[in-house]
Structures are given as structure tokens and as C-alpha cells.
Design an enzyme around this catalytic site. Structure first.
Site, PDB file in Angstrom:
ATOM      1  N   CYS A  86      29.608  32.538  76.464  1.00  0.00           N
ATOM      2  CA  CYS A  86      30.962  31.988  76.357  1.00  0.00           C
ATOM      3  C   CYS A  86      30.904  30.485  76.081  1.00  0.00           C
ATOM      4  O   CYS A  86      30.515  30.073  75.003  1.00  0.00           O
ATOM      5  CB  CYS A  86      31.744  32.327  77.624  1.00  0.00           C
ATOM      6  SG  CYS A  86      33.525  32.129  77.421  1.00  0.00           S
ATOM      7  N   HIS A 203      30.862  38.323  78.795  1.00  0.00           N
ATOM      8  CA  HIS A 203      30.184  37.844  80.007  1.00  0.00           C
ATOM      9  C   HIS A 203      29.369  38.959  80.656  1.00  0.00           C
ATOM     10  O   HIS A 203      29.907  39.695  81.498  1.00  0.00           O
ATOM     11  CB  HIS A 203      31.226  37.375  81.024  1.00  0.00           C
ATOM     12  CG  HIS A 203      31.869  36.076  80.705  1.00  0.00           C
ATOM     13  ND1 HIS A 203      31.374  34.877  81.156  1.00  0.00           N
ATOM     14  CD2 HIS A 203      32.983  35.772  79.981  1.00  0.00           C
ATOM     15  CE1 HIS A 203      32.160  33.881  80.733  1.00  0.00           C
ATOM     16  NE2 HIS A 203      33.142  34.401  80.008  1.00  0.00           N
ATOM     17  N   GLU A 205      27.302  38.789  83.011  1.00  0.00           N
ATOM     18  CA  GLU A 205      27.149  38.612  84.465  1.00  0.00           C
ATOM     19  C   GLU A 205      28.333  39.198  85.228  1.00  0.00           C
ATOM     20  O   GLU A 205      28.275  39.366  86.435  1.00  0.00           O
ATOM     21  CB  GLU A 205      26.965  37.124  84.791  1.00  0.00           C
ATOM     22  CG  GLU A 205      28.226  36.259  84.783  1.00  0.00           C
ATOM     23  CD  GLU A 205      28.684  35.834  83.392  1.00  0.00           C
ATOM     24  OE1 GLU A 205      28.137  36.359  82.387  1.00  0.00           O
ATOM     25  OE2 GLU A 205      29.603  34.984  83.306  1.00  0.00           O
TER      26      GLU A 205
END
Lengths: 237, 731
Positions: A86, A203, A205
Site C-alpha cells: 500500500c 494488505h 497482513e
């Protein structure tokens, strides 16, 4: 295998990436303050999401001048693994480490939502745990994620396998409806020619635990570990 | 001094006389300004104080009740939650983006001032009908501003509510809530203590923005309000993110005695509140306050509401360490004075003393008022309705129409613009009842919600107040979490009008009763009066923020129907109550009738029952049945879960009330058949009505009453109407 997570003023996904590596993958990880230039001893550097320097001027435009970026550049030129997520992707583009640019979403709005992405290059260090054309469900959260490259550049990137991810629907169809932000060719992530630098808007994560609704993001981190193991812990690609 | 001066600042002649008595002399211009902001309704609660005392504020879990920057509640294992809600209605009415953004910034600072790390933002919003361009402008600006600030800070915005009614057309409601997590040992308070300790201003520089912001909040909106644009503060979320990280380091290293956010009333509010809480005074030299503009007068420095600033009292000898931490984050930290023992605020501008006021006079000296009250005349007119009159026959069409009304429709257009996943704790995302956040390092989870219904309060303030609390608690319970405590934001018209004050007192009494029965004390909150445009008040609108605790996250429950074949069960009872319903408003434009009654003992039993059933693993989903009634609750359960249901009921209620009536104390469950008798026994033991309505089946919502098919709609078509309604109006 040791990960380093860079903290810029305004980074806010640094903690999330750190959490996944430390508590989910249970691998060594440390934060790297953006003023540090000493990054030896790390095997993969992650530039996390967030709003470095408030995204003032332009997303990632100020962070690229942070002292740590010189070291990151050197690290990458020696084949070290660098992942920008990002805002980290935006910084890598601003730093010229990846080709293309990110513009404002075509809706002019910030978008936080689940997306599906198709793995178009399953042989780079960040995707070798994925199958060819595998569809991953990974969320996005950004306002400036509209990837742009001139037609000729895009063709070149495609030819060289540098388009790693494209937005698609849950069955893997790369369509206009499945494109959340207006990116050319539905591009969601690109790597450099040698494949050791990856930038992606989604993302990983945020979806590395079943509790959060999916584990597809874990594959990105596991790929890095797998690649590292395969190479017996040597840099270079 | 001319009377004009204090009157323009909002002080009455009597208050001015009182100030003279306190000081035993004429106040100067700076001092009048300081009194005016601190004695404004916004800061002093002078009209509301006596009534607010009715709210219960104590409980076994409460570590910090009202009176601090935020309330704090224990959640075990040495952890606690800090939370508070605050209004930013007036700034948002004239500058929606910055008004809403700084509302978020302010409430977030209130949380990290307590030493807590903010883990969730919520918001409660009200606008006029979306058909009006101005409503769309305000709605768009407010959502943008909230997103901009929260996203940049890296705090997930996980829950909220949005209502549309022309009562709010001129004066929107923008209430922002923040929830933070803190270790018991790290709790900080806004106290100045220790003679000789330094007083430091940290964070952003001081400019001329926001002067008299809280005075502005204490008057009605009018044609001239546009001229108040300079009273709206300007936000810088990046600055605040740095401030947050620096303050977290301060508390982790135990370097401070006290700290406080410079919010309403700026530096004035900070110095007098911190000193007053500590029973101390301060000597301050404002020439040392870092400025971003030249030529600011002492008056302007004392009253500026520039954002992203804090006042801290460090532990003796740690000033340099504090400065080093702020410098690491690129921020200024400057000593501007010291703590004294005499209880006086001595404000200097270099050598010159510009003000000298006892701290407690500013915080506690303001007289409390008991405004006159009168039951509003409109109540008699609006209460009577015959719900039988409002049965329109085509129930498929009616349901689609209700689902596509902006108040009921999906708010995905809104929450998609908020980062609701950052921090990776959002286990139940927006769009259900309450959001659920895991607490890393434990097996616990926190449920958070914010709720209120101005229409009910307009029709019956007592009942509406009680329902606001009950519904918030019901939302929490549907996730499996036990409600802990409340933060409230009380949005009303001009309290000087007897009808408004009557509404206010009755709402508080209703809330108070519900808080007592449901054992959810109020630990923090905010009163926002003067929500009027051109003399027209908004609906009385209390919003209730609530936090609940789920000890074992594995036991969590979701709102979407799941488990093909499972029984669909309604806990509680549907009555002939169409009054005040969303259906009635959509179909007739009427806001009338008696709102649904609430039996708080039954409510308590229903909630206990739901918690018990979830805890024992007997249900596969739980969803609150509220606005839009049973038909909407069923449709939402279908859409969220991606499944259909077949309902077959026998009922002698008139169909409109059965489908769309908003009877309280109802929860919709799905129960696997093997658990059904056990679940029924649990319910009946608690005296809770338990009715099997049908089963989860296929891809359509089919609703058959007394053998007649009332509704037969594909889930996909309902979902389209529900999802597309707001994007369509906004594009």
C-alpha cells in the site's frame, strides 16, 4: 531469516505486519526507524502501509527521502528482498525502485473492502507458495491505488512477468467490475525485473489469520520463507 | 467594561456580576474571555448538570467515571477500556469536512490523553433527507472528514449509524466516539500536581483558529452561522498520529504526572481543569507558547482551539527526556510555566500579568440553572394512530421500499470509506449489530456499538431514552458479549425553551432507568444543546455508545443467518405497535403514534437469555430486531448470511404491525434443530417468549401468515435494493 519493518512517521500498518511475522509465522522481526541507515542483518525489508508524512504533497513522495531509503536501495540492488504494501508500494514507486505510478482511485473515494487478486507470476520470491492463476482474497484500504503505466510499459511489464497480481472476481475473471480503483489492466501488484522487489496495494497482513476471515495473505509471507529456504539463505535472484 | 463585551461573549449580566464578586474587582478583557468560554453551556453544563446527576455512574468495573477526559472500565487481566463520545454538530453544519474531522481528532485525543491506545472509532450521524442537495453535501463532507482523519491515524472506524430525517436538515448530528485500550498501570489523568513541576505545551503550534468554538456550540444556528466558519478548527491527522506515538512513549516510560488534550476552550480549559482537579494553581507565561501566526494577543492565545495540542505536567526532572521524545517525532515540547499551590491561575505575557483567576472559579464557579419545563403541545396531536389504516397490501413492494430507504439501507457506501480493518483486530466488521474486536494476547474480545432513535424520543422522550440504551445493549448481546458501560451524547435544541428542557429531562430519566436495570453505568459523555436552525429544534437525540466484553472470543456470534435448515426463532414478542416506525414514515411521511413500549425487566431477561444461548453454543446466529421491524430483520439476516428463510406464522396482529412494527426486546436467532428443545427450556426458564417462526432455507425470503403468502422475494433482489439505495442517491 529475519524481517525488518520500516517505520516512517505516519506508518500505521507497521504494527500489523510485525504482528503477523512475530506471532503468526513466529519468525524474527524488528522495526527499523526511518532515520536508521544500518540495515545489515535483515533478509527481507517491508515498507508497510499507512500515511507516511500524512501523504501530504503526494502519497509516498516525502518518505522516499528518509535516510533509510538509501540503504533500502542498496540492499535491493544487491538482491535483497523488499516488499512494499500500500503506502510502501507508493514509496517504492516514488523512489523509482518499481515502474509505473499510482493515482487517485477513479471513484475519488477511499476504499476499504475485500478484493480478489489473481497470481499472474507465481515464481517470484513473494508468490512461490501460490499456484499459477491462484485467486487470493486480500483486502485493500487506500485512496491512491489506481495503478498507471503507459501502454508500452505495461506490455513490457506483462512480457517480463512483472505484473504479479491483478484484481479479479472470486472465480478469477479479470473484469472491469472486479477493478476497485481504475488501475490499468487491473494491476494490483508489480515487481522489478529481477523479482526481488514487490509492490502491492492489497494488505496481506490483514488476512493471515482465520479469525479475521481468511488466511490467503499468509501465502505472501510464507513464499518469502520458502524462497529463502530453497536458496539456502543466499541473497540474489 | 461595556455590557456589550460580555454579552457578545455569551455571559449574562448576572454572571458578570458574579465574576466581579469572585475576583473582588472588574475583570479585564482576557479574564472575561476565559470566564465566557468556561461558563459556556458547552464547558460548564450549567443547565444540564442537575439533571445529569440522575444517571448512574458507578459499577463494579468502573475505574473512572465522568469528569475526566474519558471514562475507564476494567476488563480483567490488568487491562481496561477507555471510551467517550462527543458531538461536533455545529462545526459540521457549516464546514462538514473539517468539522467532522476535528470531531474525530478531539475524541481520539481524549482517549490517548488517558494513556490508552485508541483501538476503534465509531460515529452516529443524522442528516436531512438525501433528496436535498445540501443534505448530500453535508453527508458526503462529514463521511469524508471522518474517514480522512481516522484512516490517517490508523484507527479503524468499526461501527456507527446514520439516520435521515428533515428534522436534521439544517443542523446535522455528528457524534464521534473513540475506544482505547490501556493497562491499569498506564492510566494517565488530567491533573496538575506537585509544586514547582513544569507545565509544558506539546504538539502543534497555536494559531487563531477555533476562537470561541465552544461559545459557538452554545447558541442556535442561524443565517449568520456561515460567518462562523473561522470558528471551525482545522485538523492535521498526521500531526496527531505523531502526538499519539509520542504520548504513548511518555506513559510507557512513566514520565508524566498528568496530561490533558487542548480541546474546547483551548489553553484556558486545560490550565483551569488540570489545576482544579489537582487542587493547585499555575503560573503560565504565554509568550513562550509556540505560535504559527505573528501578533497574536493574550486573549487569542488563551482562547485558540488550534488542534493537536496537549498540556502536560512531567515528573520533576524529566523535562529533557520529554523534549527528546517529542523531538524524535518531529514535535515541539516547550515549558511554559509551573504548578503552584495557591489555587490561582496567574497568566503572564512576558513580564506583564494579563490574568489572575482562581482555577476552581472557572471550573466550578458557574451557577447551575434549573430551566423551566413544559410538556410540548405537539405530543397530544401526534400520539394517536390506528395502525390498521396503514396496511398497503403489496408487502413485497413495501419491504423493498423500506429496505431502500436510506435510514434502513446498507451503509456500505459509508463504511467502505473508513479503514475498518487496520490494527487487524476487527473480527466482526461493520454491517451487523455491534462490531467485535479481539484483544491481542488474550482470549477476550470487545463489542462496541452506538445507537439512538430521535423519532422515538420526539414522540415519547422517556421511552425513547430507555430504548436507546436497551437497543445498544441488545446489539452488544447479539455478538455474545456482556454490556459493560455507556458513554452518551445528548443532542437537543435550545434548553432555554421549556419544551426542550422537558424533553431533555425525560430522556435522561428514561436512559437512567434503563442503565440501572441493564447494569450499564454511564462513564463519560457530552451534552450538545442549541441544535436548532431558525428556531426549529432537531428531534431530541441521545446517542448511546456502549462497550461489552466477551471473555472467550471463540464463542462469538454473528448476525447473518447460517446453517441451512436451522430453525428461525424470535425471542420476545411482536405487538400491535406501528407508532414511530420507519415504515410509517416511509409510507405516509408521518412521524406519529406512540413509539413501542419498553418493559425493561423483559428486556433484561431477553438479553440474558440470548447471552446464555450463545454461551452454551445453542445458536448459529443472533440479530437485533429493531428499526424496520421483523421483515427488515429477516431480510438483513438473509442478506448478511447469504441465505433464504421460509417463515410460517399464525398471528392475529394486523399485517403492517406484524411485518414492520418495531416492538422492543426482540432478538432473531437461528438455532440448529438438535438444540431447539434445550434452547426453548433456557428461554422459558427465564420467562422469555420463544417462538419458532420457520427455517433457513434456499435463496428467498418467504413469509407466510395464516396460510397466506405475504412476502416472497429473492435474497439477491433484496440485497440489490438495500446495497444500491445510498450509492444511487449520492452519484
Amino acid at each position: 531469516m529475519k524481517f525488518g519493518v520500516v517505520v516512517f512517521p505516519g506508518s500505521n500498518c507497521d504494527v500489523d505486519v510485525y504482528h503477523v511475522i512475530k506471532n503468526v509465522l513466529k519468525k524474527p522481526v524488528e522495526y527499523i526507524w526511518h532515520r536508521d541507515q544500518e540495515i545489515d542483518g535483515f533478509n527481507c525489508i517491508i515498507l508497510p502501509g499507512g500515511f507516511s508524512y500524512g501523504d501530504y504533497l503526494r502519497s509516498g513522495a516525502i518518505a522516499r527521502f528518509s535516510p533509510v531509503m538509501k540503504s533500502v536501495e542498496k540492499f535491493a540492488s544487491q538482491g535483497g528482498l523488499v516488499l512494499g504494501i500500500c503506502n510502501g508500494f507508493q514509496i517504492l514507486l516514488e523512489a523509482g525502485l518499481l515502474p509505473g505510478a499510482l493515482r487517485g482511485n477513479d471513484s475519488q473515494q477511499f476504499i476499504c473492502d475485500d478484493t480478489f487478486i489473481k497470481v499472474e507470476n507465481e515464481s517470484c520470491p513473494f508468490t512461490i507458495d501460490c499456484a499459477q492463476d491462484e485467486v487470493l482474497k486480500i483486502p485493500i484500504a487506500h485512496k491512491d491505488g489506481n495503478y498507471f503505466a503507459e501502454a508500452s510499459l505495461l506490455r513490457e511489464l506483462e512480457a517480463k512477468g512483472q505484473v504479479v497480481f491483478r484484481y479479479c472476481d472470486h472465480e478469477g475473471r479479470v473484469s472491469r467490475e472486479a477493478n476497485p480503483n481504475g488501475s490499468v489492466g487491473n494491476v494490483a501488484g508489480v515487481c522489478n525485473e529481477s523479482g526481488n522487489i514487490l509492490g502491492m496495494m492489497p494488505h496481506p497482513e490483514r488476512c493471515a489469520e482465520e479469525l479475521l476471515g481468511g488466511e490467503d495473505g499468509k501465502k505472501i509471507f510464507k513464499s518469502v520463507l520458502k524462497w529463502w529456504e530453497k536458496r539456502g539463505g543466499r541473497r540474489g535472484s | 467594561m461595556e455590557a456589550k463585551v460580555w454579552r457578545e461573549m455569551g455571559l449574562t449580566d448576572r454572571e458578570y456580576e458574579l465574576i466581579k464578586e469572585i475576583l473582588k474587582r472588574e475583570p479585564n478583557y482576557v479574564e472575561v474571555g476565559m470566564f465566557a468560554v468556561m461558563w459556556s453551556e458547552h464547558c460548564s453544563y450549567k443547565s444540564s448538570r442537575a439533571v445529569l446527576k440522575k444517571l448512574p455512574t458507578q459499577g463494579p468495573h468502573v475505574l473512572q467515571g465522568p469528569g475526566e477526559n474519558a471514562g475507564i472500565v476494567d476488563i480483567g487481566e490488568g487491562l481496561a477500556v477507555a471510551f467517550k463520545v462527543e458531538s461536533h454538530n455545529h462545526p459540521s453544519a457549516i464546514e462538514p469536512f473539517q468539522g467532522a474531522a476535528t470531531g474525530v481528532g478531539g475524541i481520539v485525543r481524549d482517549i490517548f490523553t488517558m494513556g490508552a491506545r485508541p483501538i476503534a472509532n465509531l460515529n452516529s450521524l443524522r442528516f436531512g433527507d438525501l433528496e436535498k442537495p445540501r443534505s448530500r453535501y453535508l453527508f458526503n463532507g462529514v463521511v469524508n472528514g471522518i474517514g480522512w482523519y481516522g484512516n490517517c491515524m490508523g484507527i479503524p472506524t468499526v461501527a456507527g449509524e446514520v439516520y435521515f430525517d428533515n428534522s436534521y436538515a439544517g443542523n446535522p448530528i455528528v457524534n464521534a466516539m473513540c475506544v482505547g485500550l490501556v493497562k491499569h498501570g498506564d492510566i494517565a489523568r488530567g491533573v496538575a500536581a506537585g509544586k514547582g513541576n513544569a507545565v509544558m505545551v506539546v504538539g502543534a503550534r497555536t494559531g487563531r483558529d477555533g476562537i470561541h468554538g465552544c461559545t459557538f456550540a452554545s447558541e442556535e444556528l442561524s443565517e449568520e452561522s456561515e460567518d462562523r466558519r473561522p470558528s471551525v478548527q482545522v485538523g492535521d491527522p498526521f500531526m496527531e498520529k505523531l502526538l499519539l506515538e509520542a504520548c504513548q512513549e511518555l506513559t510507557a516510560k512513566n514520565l508524566i504526572v498528568g496530561m490533558q488534550d487542548m480541546g474546547a476552550a483551548g489553553l484556558t480549559g486545560c490550565v483551569c481543569e488540570m489545576a482544579s482537579r489537582g487542587g493547585t494553581g499555575m503560573n503560565i507565561d504565554i509568550s513562550l507558547v509556540p505560535r504559527r501566526e505573528k501578533g497574536m494577543t493574550p486573549y487569542e492565545v488563551m482562547l485558540s482551539e488550534s488542534q493537536e495540542r496537549m498540556l502536560i505536567v512531567p515528573r520533576a526532572g524529566s523535562e529533557e527526556e520529554v523534549k527528546a521524545i517529542f523531538s524524535k517525532w518531529g514535535l515541539e515540547a516547550v515549558v511554559i510555566g509551573e504548578v503552584t499551590e495557591d489555587g490561582l491561575l496567574n497568566i503572564f505575557d512576558g513580564e506583564e500579568k494579563v490574568a489572575c483567576i482562581p482555577a476552581a472559579a472557572l471550573t466550578k464557579g458557574c451557577p447551575a440553572y434549573s430551566p423551566e419545563e413544559r410538556e410540548p403541545a405537539y405530543l397530544k396531536e401526534v400520539r394517536e394512530i390506528d395502525s390498521g389504516k396503514y396496511s398497503f397490501g403489496n408487502w413485497n413492494k413495501a419491504l423493498l421500499k423500506v429496505l431502500s430507504s436510506p435510514t434502513i439501507a446498507s451503509k456500505k457506501w459509508v463504511y467502505r470509506q473508513y479503514d475498518y480493518m487496520v490494527q487487524t483486530d476487527t473480527v466482526i466488521v461493520p454491517g451487523g449489530d455491534a462490531a467485535l474486536l479481539r484483544v491481542k494476547g488474550t482470549s477476550k474480545a470487545l463489542a462496541v456499538t452506538i445507537d439512538g432513535n430521535g423519532r422515538y424520543c420526539y414522540l415519547d422522550p422517556f421511552c425513547g431514552g430507555a430504548i436507546a440504551v436497551a437497543e445498544a445493549a441488545r446489539n452488544i448481546v447479539c455478538t455474545g458479549a456482556r454490556p459493560l458501560a455507556v458513554t452518551d451524547c445528548l443532542n437537543f435544541g435550545n434548553p432555554e425553551k421549556p419544551e426542550i428542557f422537558w424533553q431533555f429531562r425525560n430522556v435522561i430519566e428514561g436512559m437512567s432507568k434503563a442503565c440501572r436495570v441493564l447494569e450499564t453505568p454511564v462513564v463519560s459523555g457530552n451534552v450538545s444543546f442549541y441544535n436548532e436552525t431558525a428556531g426549529e429544534p432537531v428531534f431530541p437525540t441521545p446517542t448511546v455508545g456502549m462497550v461489552g466484553l466477551l471473555e472467550n472470543i471463540e464463542k462469538r456470534c454473528k448476525a447473518g443467518f447460517s446453517g441451512e435448515g436451522d430453525a428461525v426463532v424470535l425471542l420476545g414478542e411482536s405487538k400491535d405497535e406501528l407508532g414511530g416506525s420507519e415504515y410509517l414514515k416511509i409510507m405516509t411521511g408521518l412521524v406519529s403514534g406512540k413509539p413501542p413500549v419498553i418493559d425493561l425487566e423483559l428486556e433484561k431477561a431477553v438479553q440474558e437469555c440470548c447471552l446464555k444461548l450463545i454461551d452454551q453454543g445453542l445458536v448459529s446466529s443472533a440479530h437485533d430486531c429493531s428499526e424496520g421491524g421483523l421483515a427488515v430483520a429477516l431480510a438483513e439476516g438473509c442478506i448478511i448470511g447469504g441465505r433464504g428463510v421460509k417463515i410460517e406464522m399464525i398471528s392475529d396482529l394486523n399485517p403492517a404491525a406484524l411485518l414492520f412494527g418495531e416492538s422492543q426486546s426482540r432478538i432473531l436467532l437461528t438455532v440448529p434443530w438438535e438444540h431447539i428443545s434445550k434452547a426453548e427450556t433456557v428461554s422459558l426458564d427465564l420467562g422469555v417468549p420463544f417462538n419458532i417462526l420457520g427455517r433457513v432455507k434456499g435463496r428467498s425470503l418467504t413469509f407466510i401468515v395464516n396460510g397466506t403468502k405475504f412476502i416472497d422475494l429473492e435474497v439477491g433482489s433484496m440485497e440489490r435494493e438495500w446495497l444500491e439505495a445510498i450509492p444511487c442517491l449520492m452519484s
